[in-house]
Enzyme design. Structure first.
Site, PDB file in Angstrom:
ATOM      1  N   CYS A  35      62.867 -12.607  44.991  1.00  0.00           N
ATOM      2  CA  CYS A  35      62.290 -13.253  43.812  1.00  0.00           C
ATOM      3  C   CYS A  35      62.099 -14.750  43.987  1.00  0.00           C
ATOM      4  O   CYS A  35      61.311 -15.367  43.271  1.00  0.00           O
ATOM      5  CB  CYS A  35      63.153 -12.989  42.580  1.00  0.00           C
ATOM      6  SG  CYS A  35      63.231 -11.248  42.109  1.00  0.00           S
TER       7      CYS A  35
ATOM      8  N   CYS B 218      67.876 -16.239  40.969  1.00  0.00           N
ATOM      9  CA  CYS B 218      68.591 -15.241  41.759  1.00  0.00           C
ATOM     10  C   CYS B 218      67.597 -14.466  42.618  1.00  0.00           C
ATOM     11  O   CYS B 218      66.415 -14.377  42.299  1.00  0.00           O
ATOM     12  CB  CYS B 218      69.365 -14.292  40.850  1.00  0.00           C
ATOM     13  SG  CYS B 218      68.357 -13.403  39.652  1.00  0.00           S
TER      14      CYS B 218
ATOM     15  N   GLY C 277      67.113 -10.967  45.508  1.00  0.00           N
ATOM     16  CA  GLY C 277      67.629  -9.722  46.045  1.00  0.00           C
ATOM     17  C   GLY C 277      68.453  -9.943  47.298  1.00  0.00           C
ATOM     18  O   GLY C 277      68.174 -10.824  48.102  1.00  0.00           O
TER      19      GLY C 277
ATOM     20  N   HIS D 259      57.626 -11.950  35.020  1.00  0.00           N
ATOM     21  CA  HIS D 259      58.248 -12.211  36.319  1.00  0.00           C
ATOM     22  C   HIS D 259      57.447 -11.537  37.429  1.00  0.00           C
ATOM     23  O   HIS D 259      57.800 -10.465  37.908  1.00  0.00           O
ATOM     24  CB  HIS D 259      59.682 -11.686  36.283  1.00  0.00           C
ATOM     25  CG  HIS D 259      60.475 -11.920  37.533  1.00  0.00           C
ATOM     26  ND1 HIS D 259      60.117 -12.821  38.518  1.00  0.00           N
ATOM     27  CD2 HIS D 259      61.637 -11.345  37.960  1.00  0.00           C
ATOM     28  CE1 HIS D 259      61.021 -12.788  39.481  1.00  0.00           C
ATOM     29  NE2 HIS D 259      61.945 -11.900  39.175  1.00  0.00           N
TER      30      HIS D 259
END
Length: 386
Positions: A91, A372, A374, A342
């Site tokens: 992300c 944050c 993955g 997102h």
């Protein structure tokens, strides 16, 4: 010593990432080309002077495969000598793209770089890279053994964070309502106009307003939504980020080169860091990343006038705020991913685009962004208004 400054930042409005979403009819390469061309046109940039285009994208399969950063350059009609690189830090991919562009500019490898990203989740759904399992799981035997064959799941990680930090369903749902209310207010007051490049759709209509913002929500309505990751959990679709389509791009160069081109930079790249956390809870990275960035910069949390913390789940951003002690009103003041959406690989650049425009419009000296990622990672970036 060379510095790195952001001259301009532009994004599409964010569309719903499903068939029928506003941007679902546009190939992600073409969507990427749209923001590249808009960035050049807005700034009188000669595309032939761009040393590299660094492009974030998470699901690099199908229409997003083959180094979409390179094909975005070609789709924009830019000279063939302009290269393109595709980055996957999950992300945070396009935030990482900005870090790499800034590092290259400071090092002298680049004079002018473009950083950004894209994700078309309506056309390349999340999980497409391993949808049929034909080529196996991505984690490998050694990773599986290290974590007792745990199947990493972000939703479960979000539930674990909520439990660890003592966050209730009501608190998460209120955070979601706040995100939508802030985004709606920002749109109504025209705060996004300077950063959004309109997209003309196939039917001739113009898409220039984020599609996911909901108005008039209530705690009672959100409380009725299911918690898919845990039977008695607190994480629902209402307090999680939306599946989305979108793209964003930033023009990065040095102060001297900007002056020679007649450009007035918005912000200076002050500090950039990245860190890792455990991949099971996975999503707590923005907390240590923020602390690392503040320590390296010599700044305190109260020195930061605006924060963009990606709302992957309400427990992530609200947990970050509780742990860092940051002012809640300074976090995502124009709404976050629960309202705006997102689009994975495009989100880092979207957040930074929103951040730099907010800093300029409000005279905010320092802004901080973190998200944050993955696998248990997080980037953090501090920008300083020029």
């Amino acid at each position: 010593m060379r510095d790195a400054v952001i001259v301009d930042a532009v994004r599409t409005a964010v569309g719903k990432g499903k068939p029928g979403g506003a941007l679902s009819g546009i190939h992600p390469t073409d969507l990427s080309a749209h923001v590249l061309k808009a960035l050049a046109e807005r700034n009188g940039l000669d595309p032939g002077t761009v040393d590299d285009v660094i492009w974030g994208c998470v699901s690099q399969v199908g229409e997003q495969a083959g180094s979409i950063g390179r094909y975005a350059v070609l789709a924009a009609g830019w000279p063939e000598h302009v290269p393109g690189l595709t980055v996957d830090r999950q992300c945070g991919s396009s935030q990482q793209a900005v870090h790499q562009a800034a590092a290259g500019v400071i090092a002298g490898q680049y004079d002018i770089a473009i950083a950004g990203g894209v994700e078309s989740m309506s056309r390349v759904p999340m999980g497409s890279t391993r949808a049929d399992g034909k080529y196996g799981e991505p984690f490998g035997t050694l990773v599986a053994e290290r974590y007792d064959n745990y199947r990493f799941n972000q939703g479960i990680g979000a539930e674990m964070i909520a439990e660890e930090f003592g966050l209730t369903r009501g608190e998460l749902d209120q955070h979601a309502l706040d995100s939508h209310a802030r985004a709606a207010r920002a749109a109504d007051e025209g705060r996004f106009k300077s950063q959004i490049t309109p997209v003309t759709l196939a039917d001739g209509s113009v898409f220039d307003t984020d599609e996911g913002v909901r108005r008039g929500g209530t705690l009672e309505a959100l409380a009725g939504l299911k918690t898919p990751f845990k039977a008695d959990g607190v994480v629902s679709a209402g307090n999680a980020s939306q599946i989305s389509d979108g793209s964003a791009a930033l023009l990065v160069t040095t102060s001297d080169i900007a002056a020679r081109n007649g450009w007035t930079p918005i912000a200076r790249f002050h500090t950039g860091v990245v860190t890792g956390v455990d991949p099971v809870t996975m999503l707590k990275g923005p907390i240590p990343a923020t602390r690392k960035a503040l320590q390296r910069s010599g700044l305190g949390v109260d020195d930061i006038g605006a924060f963009e913390i990606n709302e992957a789940f309400a427990s992530v951003s609200l947990g970050w705020q509780r742990q860092t002690g940051a002012d809640y009103e300074r976090m995502n003041p124009n709404g976050g991913a629960m309202a705006l959406g997102h689009p994975l690989g495009g989100s880092g650049a979207r957040l930074m685009t929103t951040l730099v425009h907010h800093m300029r419009d409000n005279g905010i000296r320092y802004g901080l962004q973190s998200m944050c990622e993955g696998g248990g990672m997080a980037n953090a970036t501090i920008l300083e208004l020029v």
